[in-house]
Write a protein that holds these residues in place. Sequence first.
Motif, PDB file in Angstrom:
ATOM      1  N   UNK A  37       0.841  -1.212   0.000  1.00 56.71           N
ATOM      2  CA  UNK A  37       0.000   0.000   0.000  1.00 56.71           C
ATOM      3  C   UNK A  37       0.870   1.253   0.000  1.00 56.71           C
ATOM      4  N   UNK A  38       1.927   1.260   0.791  1.00 54.99           N
ATOM      5  CA  UNK A  38       2.813   2.426   0.870  1.00 54.99           C
ATOM      6  C   UNK A  38       3.491   2.703  -0.468  1.00 54.99           C
ATOM      7  N   UNK A  39       4.034   1.659  -1.106  1.00 57.99           N
ATOM      8  CA  UNK A  39       4.709   1.883  -2.388  1.00 57.99           C
ATOM      9  C   UNK A  39       3.722   2.297  -3.472  1.00 57.99           C
ATOM     10  N   UNK A  40       2.534   1.707  -3.469  1.00 57.48           N
ATOM     11  CA  UNK A  40       1.510   2.135  -4.431  1.00 57.48           C
ATOM     12  C   UNK A  40       1.157   3.608  -4.210  1.00 57.48           C
ATOM     13  N   UNK A  41       0.987   3.976  -2.959  1.00 56.77           N
ATOM     14  CA  UNK A  41       0.648   5.355  -2.616  1.00 56.77           C
ATOM     15  C   UNK A  41       1.745   6.311  -3.087  1.00 56.77           C
ATOM     16  N   UNK A  42       2.999   5.966  -2.806  1.00 59.55           N
ATOM     17  CA  UNK A  42       4.112   6.842  -3.161  1.00 59.55           C
ATOM     18  C   UNK A  42       4.288   6.977  -4.672  1.00 59.55           C
ATOM     19  N   UNK A  43       3.926   5.965  -5.429  1.00 54.24           N
ATOM     20  CA  UNK A  43       4.067   6.035  -6.884  1.00 54.24           C
ATOM     21  C   UNK A  43       2.870   6.699  -7.553  1.00 54.24           C
ATOM     22  N   UNK A  44       1.675   6.453  -7.052  1.00 61.63           N
ATOM     23  CA  UNK A  44       0.481   6.932  -7.740  1.00 61.63           C
ATOM     24  C   UNK A  44      -0.006   8.303  -7.296  1.00 61.63           C
ATOM     25  N   UNK A  45       0.147   8.652  -6.026  1.00 60.68           N
ATOM     26  CA  UNK A  45      -0.387   9.934  -5.544  1.00 60.68           C
ATOM     27  C   UNK A  45       0.262  11.130  -6.244  1.00 60.68           C
ATOM     28  N   UNK A  46       1.581  11.164  -6.453  1.00 61.25           N
ATOM     29  CA  UNK A  46       2.126  12.311  -7.197  1.00 61.25           C
ATOM     30  C   UNK A  46       1.530  12.434  -8.604  1.00 61.25           C
ATOM     31  N   UNK A  47       1.313  11.297  -9.266  1.00 63.64           N
ATOM     32  CA  UNK A  47       0.713  11.316 -10.600  1.00 63.64           C
ATOM     33  C   UNK A  47      -0.725  11.838 -10.537  1.00 63.64           C
ATOM     34  N   UNK A  48      -1.485  11.361  -9.571  1.00 63.41           N
ATOM     35  CA  UNK A  48      -2.885  11.782  -9.438  1.00 63.41           C
ATOM     36  C   UNK A  48      -2.964  13.271  -9.106  1.00 63.41           C
ATOM     37  N   UNK A  49      -2.118  13.730  -8.178  1.00 65.10           N
ATOM     38  CA  UNK A  49      -2.141  15.148  -7.809  1.00 65.10           C
ATOM     39  C   UNK A  49      -1.749  16.026  -8.999  1.00 65.10           C
ATOM     40  N   UNK A  50      -0.747  15.599  -9.748  1.00 62.15           N
ATOM     41  CA  UNK A  50      -0.328  16.350 -10.929  1.00 62.15           C
ATOM     42  C   UNK A  50      -1.439  16.388 -11.960  1.00 62.15           C
ATOM     43  N   UNK A  51      -2.105  15.260 -12.151  1.00 64.20           N
ATOM     44  CA  UNK A  51      -3.208  15.208 -13.116  1.00 64.20           C
ATOM     45  C   UNK A  51      -4.364  16.111 -12.699  1.00 64.20           C
ATOM     46  N   UNK A  52      -4.685  16.114 -11.421  1.00 60.66           N
ATOM     47  CA  UNK A  52      -5.771  16.966 -10.924  1.00 60.66           C
ATOM     48  C   UNK A  52      -5.415  18.440 -11.100  1.00 60.66           C
ATOM     49  N   UNK A  53      -4.195  18.804 -10.727  1.00 59.39           N
ATOM     50  CA  UNK A  53      -3.775  20.198 -10.877  1.00 59.39           C
ATOM     51  C   UNK A  53      -3.725  20.613 -12.338  1.00 59.39           C
ATOM     52  N   UNK A  54      -3.360  19.689 -13.216  1.00 56.45           N
ATOM     53  CA  UNK A  54      -3.348  19.976 -14.646  1.00 56.45           C
ATOM     54  C   UNK A  54      -4.776  20.146 -15.174  1.00 56.45           C
ATOM     55  N   UNK A  55      -5.674  19.284 -14.724  1.00 56.79           N
ATOM     56  CA  UNK A  55      -7.073  19.365 -15.152  1.00 56.79           C
ATOM     57  C   UNK A  55      -7.716  20.669 -14.672  1.00 56.79           C
ATOM     58  N   UNK A  56      -7.370  21.098 -13.475  1.00 56.58           N
ATOM     59  CA  UNK A  56      -7.900  22.350 -12.935  1.00 56.58           C
ATOM     60  C   UNK A  56      -7.169  23.573 -13.493  1.00 56.58           C
ATOM     61  N   UNK A  57      -6.219  23.337 -14.367  1.00 56.22           N
ATOM     62  CA  UNK A  57      -5.419  24.384 -15.013  1.00 56.22           C
ATOM     63  C   UNK A  57      -4.623  25.220 -14.019  1.00 56.22           C
ATOM     64  N   UNK A  58      -4.186  24.571 -12.937  1.00 60.50           N
ATOM     65  CA  UNK A  58      -3.314  25.225 -11.978  1.00 60.50           C
ATOM     66  C   UNK A  58      -1.878  25.180 -12.484  1.00 60.50           C
TER      67      UNK A  58
END
Length: 111
Positions: A15-36
């Motif tokens: 769970x920790x390794x999945x979190x560390x690999x996927x959360x930065x991608x998800x956060x970047x995608x969300x910020x990109x989608x919100x045009x931040x």
Amino acid sequence: AERNRRLQNKVAMIITTDFMCWVPFIMTSVLHTLEVIDATSWYGLFSIVILPINSVINPILYDDRISGLVARCRGGWRRFGESTGWRNQPVTIVSRVKPSKKKKVPTATLR
């Protein structure tokens, strides 16, 4: 009890390794989608470097033989540290701010 604890540790590591690999991608995608931010150039980095790391780590974590090897190495490293005494050495923390003449440089001890 021991087997249960090992299984819990293994699941926690996955769970920790999945979190560390996927959360930065998800956060970047969300910020990109919100045009931040404009993360267009970052998707290559994620798809070529970061996400494949997760794909490499998971089979290693699932394999009991590898997990046992890692546990033995960790125990050996801990014994090495205790036998050499390096774990109990004081650490000097150096800051970029010049200390006043009255104050000493802070030190900490690793435990």
